[in-house]
Structure formats: structure tokens, C-alpha cells
Write a protein that holds these residues in place. Structure first.
Motif, short mmCIF file in Angstrom:
data_model
loop_
_atom_site.label_atom_id
_atom_site.label_comp_id
_atom_site.label_asym_id
_atom_site.label_seq_id
_atom_site.Cartn_x
_atom_site.Cartn_y
_atom_site.Cartn_z
N GLU A 41 1.24 74.06 47.95
CA GLU A 41 2.69 73.95 47.76
C GLU A 41 3.41 75.28 47.97
O GLU A 41 4.60 75.29 48.30
CB GLU A 41 2.99 73.43 46.35
N HIS A 44 4.93 75.44 51.51
CA HIS A 44 5.88 74.43 51.99
C HIS A 44 7.20 75.06 52.43
O HIS A 44 7.88 74.52 53.32
CB HIS A 44 6.13 73.38 50.92
N ASN A 175 4.55 62.20 52.17
CA ASN A 175 5.04 62.65 50.88
C ASN A 175 5.61 64.07 50.96
O ASN A 175 6.66 64.37 50.40
CB ASN A 175 3.92 62.60 49.84
N VAL A 176 4.90 64.95 51.70
CA VAL A 176 5.40 66.32 51.87
C VAL A 176 6.66 66.32 52.72
O VAL A 176 7.60 67.08 52.45
CB VAL A 176 4.31 67.22 52.49
N LYS A 179 9.45 65.37 50.43
CA LYS A 179 9.76 66.50 49.54
C LYS A 179 10.57 67.55 50.29
O LYS A 179 11.56 68.08 49.76
CB LYS A 179 8.46 67.12 49.02
N TRP A 180 10.17 67.84 51.50
CA TRP A 180 10.83 68.87 52.28
C TRP A 180 12.26 68.43 52.66
O TRP A 180 13.20 69.23 52.56
CB TRP A 180 10.00 69.14 53.53
N CYS A 182 14.15 66.43 50.99
CA CYS A 182 14.97 66.49 49.77
C CYS A 182 15.44 67.90 49.46
O CYS A 182 16.47 68.09 48.81
CB CYS A 182 14.17 65.94 48.58
N SER A 183 14.69 68.88 49.91
CA SER A 183 15.00 70.27 49.58
C SER A 183 16.02 70.90 50.53
O SER A 183 16.52 72.00 50.27
CB SER A 183 13.73 71.12 49.61
N GLU A 219 -0.09 60.47 45.67
CA GLU A 219 1.18 60.91 45.08
C GLU A 219 2.30 60.65 46.09
O GLU A 219 2.33 61.25 47.16
CB GLU A 219 1.13 62.39 44.74
N ARG A 221 5.72 60.27 44.88
CA ARG A 221 6.97 60.36 44.13
C ARG A 221 8.10 60.98 44.94
O ARG A 221 9.27 60.66 44.73
CB ARG A 221 6.76 61.15 42.84
N HIS A 222 7.76 61.86 45.87
CA HIS A 222 8.80 62.50 46.66
C HIS A 222 9.44 61.51 47.64
O HIS A 222 10.63 61.65 47.97
CB HIS A 222 8.23 63.70 47.41
N SER A 225 11.97 59.75 45.62
CA SER A 225 13.14 60.63 45.40
C SER A 225 14.02 60.67 46.64
O SER A 225 15.26 60.67 46.54
CB SER A 225 12.66 62.04 45.05
#
Length: 245
Positions: A41, A44, A175-176, A179-180, A182-183, A219, A221-222, A225
Motif C-alpha cells: 500500500e 499506491h 480493488n486497488v 481505491k485509487w 476514490c483518492s 477484499e 471494500r474499495h 466505496s
């Protein structure tokens, strides 16, 4: 990646598009190259968003014009001002290898596993229809050569498409990616290709329908989100909303 944009078509031209096996193999290799930083992480943040807007770095894999132009997440969002002179951000990554592997892998999924999932689903519908027709005619299903050929094609496709290690690597990547995304700042998010979100949803739905057990322990969850974020009033434009549904 440059010569296979036609792989996303409903009926790809075999004379102009690489085989499904070739495109899957490209994804497998790129996902393995991504694995070290996907699992770390702390790395990332090295995935630079400017890569997709820097032709000098991606070599035309993410075009914004021409017949093969890729739709962007923010294309349907009109700005309130007429000022279009905002200079493009200069892309100067601290690590050029990580974003290159990451975004090329994302593009390879759009040309490989995602079209194959779509073709597999269409094949299942065709098999189901053939089964119904043969049954209604009281014919022996197992002795029908065309039906047997379709089932053989289905089974052979599933051997490659649902290879467990590849599916797990793909889900981890999705998933990554979520996450990315979302950021990102809003301006960066709007410049991302639509298929980043589209493919994430297609892959998860395809695996859930056919090989749900492979989702155990993953996983994701991202991804949840990201879906919640893009369906919120702030982001649910016509363009983004249509991707998710």
C-alpha cells in the motif's frame, strides 16, 4: 494494446484482432508485473494519474481523439465557464515503471478478460436457447452435433477465463483500481477512461455469476466505496450513472 481496439466489439474481426488467448496472456503478464506494488500500500501513491493524459508516455494507448478515442468519465459534465485554456499538468513521475504497468494492465483487461466474459455470457444464452429448441422438438440433446460443439466451446473458454490465479490477481487489481480512483481529485477523476469503472463492475459481476467461490476472502471494500461515491448526487452524471447500470 495499440493494434487491438477492435477486441471490444460484439463480433471482433479475427483478421484484425489477436486471439482471446493472446489477449488473456498479455493481462496475466501485466498483472504479475503489478503484483509487487499492488500488495504494498505504501507504493499506491506512485500510480500517477497524469499517465493517461501523456501520449509521450503511453504511446497512444489512451487516445482522446480519432476513431479509437476512449470516453472519459467527465465528458458529459459541462463546465460553467467558457475558459478552456487551463494548461495540462506536466507528467513527471517519480517512478515511471509503476504507472506504466498499472495503466497498461487496466487497458489489457478491457481488451481481454472483459470481452471474453461478455462473449461467454452470450454463448450461455445461445446454449440455453438451443437446449430449449431441441427439447421442444423432443430431440436427443446429447447427440446433436451443433449443441455438443457449443458446449465444448463453453467448457474450453471457461478453462482459460476462470483460471483461479488469474481471477484472483484480476480481482485484487480491481480493488486497488477502485481505491485509487476514490483518492483522485475531481479534475483527475473526470479525465480517467470510462472503462476503468465499467470493467471493474463487469469483472466482478461476471465472476460472481459463474465462480462466486473465488470471491471468498477477497477484499473488495474499495469497489463498494467507489460505487457509492459515483452514485452520489455529486458524481452521478448521465455518463457515470450509465456505466454502473
Amino acid at each position: 494494446l495499440l493494434v487491438n481496439p477492435g477486441a471490444t466489439a460484439m463480433r471482433p474481426d479475427a483478421t484484425k484482432v489477436s486471439s482471446g488467448a493472446m489477449l488473456l496472456n498479455v493481462s496475466v503478464v501485466l498483472l504479475k508485473l503489478c503484483e509487487p506494488f499492488l500488495l504494498d500500500e505504501k507504493k499506491h501513491h506512485l500510480i500517477g494519474a497524469g499517465f493517461v493524459s501523456a501520449p509521450a508516455h503511453h504511446g497512444g494507448v489512451f487516445p482522446t481523439s480519432g476513431d479509437d478515442a476512449l470516453p472519459r468519465l467527465g465528458e458529459a459534465i459541462e463546465t460553467d465557464t467558457d475558459d478552456t485554456s487551463t494548461p495540462e499538468e506536466v507528467y513527471a513521475p517519480k517512478n515511471a515503471f509503476i504507472p506504466q504497468c498499472f495503466f497498461f494492465a487496466a487497458r489489457s483487461l478491457a481488451l481481454g478478460i472483459v470481452p471474453m466474459l461478455s462473449h461467454h455470457e452470450n454463448l450461455l444464452r445461445h446454449i440455453s436457447h438451443q437446449h430449449w429448441e431441441l427439447s421442444s422438438q423432443h430431440r436427443d440433446i446429447h447427440s446433436d452435433p451443433h449443441f455438443c460443439l457449443l458446449v465444448s466451446k463453453q467448457r474450453s473458454m471457461e478453462v482459460a477465463l476462470f483460471q483461479e490465479e488469474m481471477v484472483v490477481d484480476t480481482l485484487r487489481f480491481c480493488n486497488v483500481m477502485a481505491k485509487w480512483l476514490c483518492s483522485l481529485e475531481d479534475t483527475q477523476l473526470r479525465s480517467m477512461p470510462e472503462h476503468f469503472v465499467d470493467n471493474t463492475c463487469d469483472i466482478l459481476m461476471g465472476v460472481a455469476k459463474m465462480k462466486a467461490k473465488l470471491l471468498r476472502g477477497m477484499e473488495l471494500r474499495h469497489v463498494f466505496s467507489l460505487v457509492v461515491k459515483l452514485l452520489s448526487p455529486t458524481y452521478a452524471s448521465v455518463s457515470i450513472y450509465s456505466i454502473l447500470w
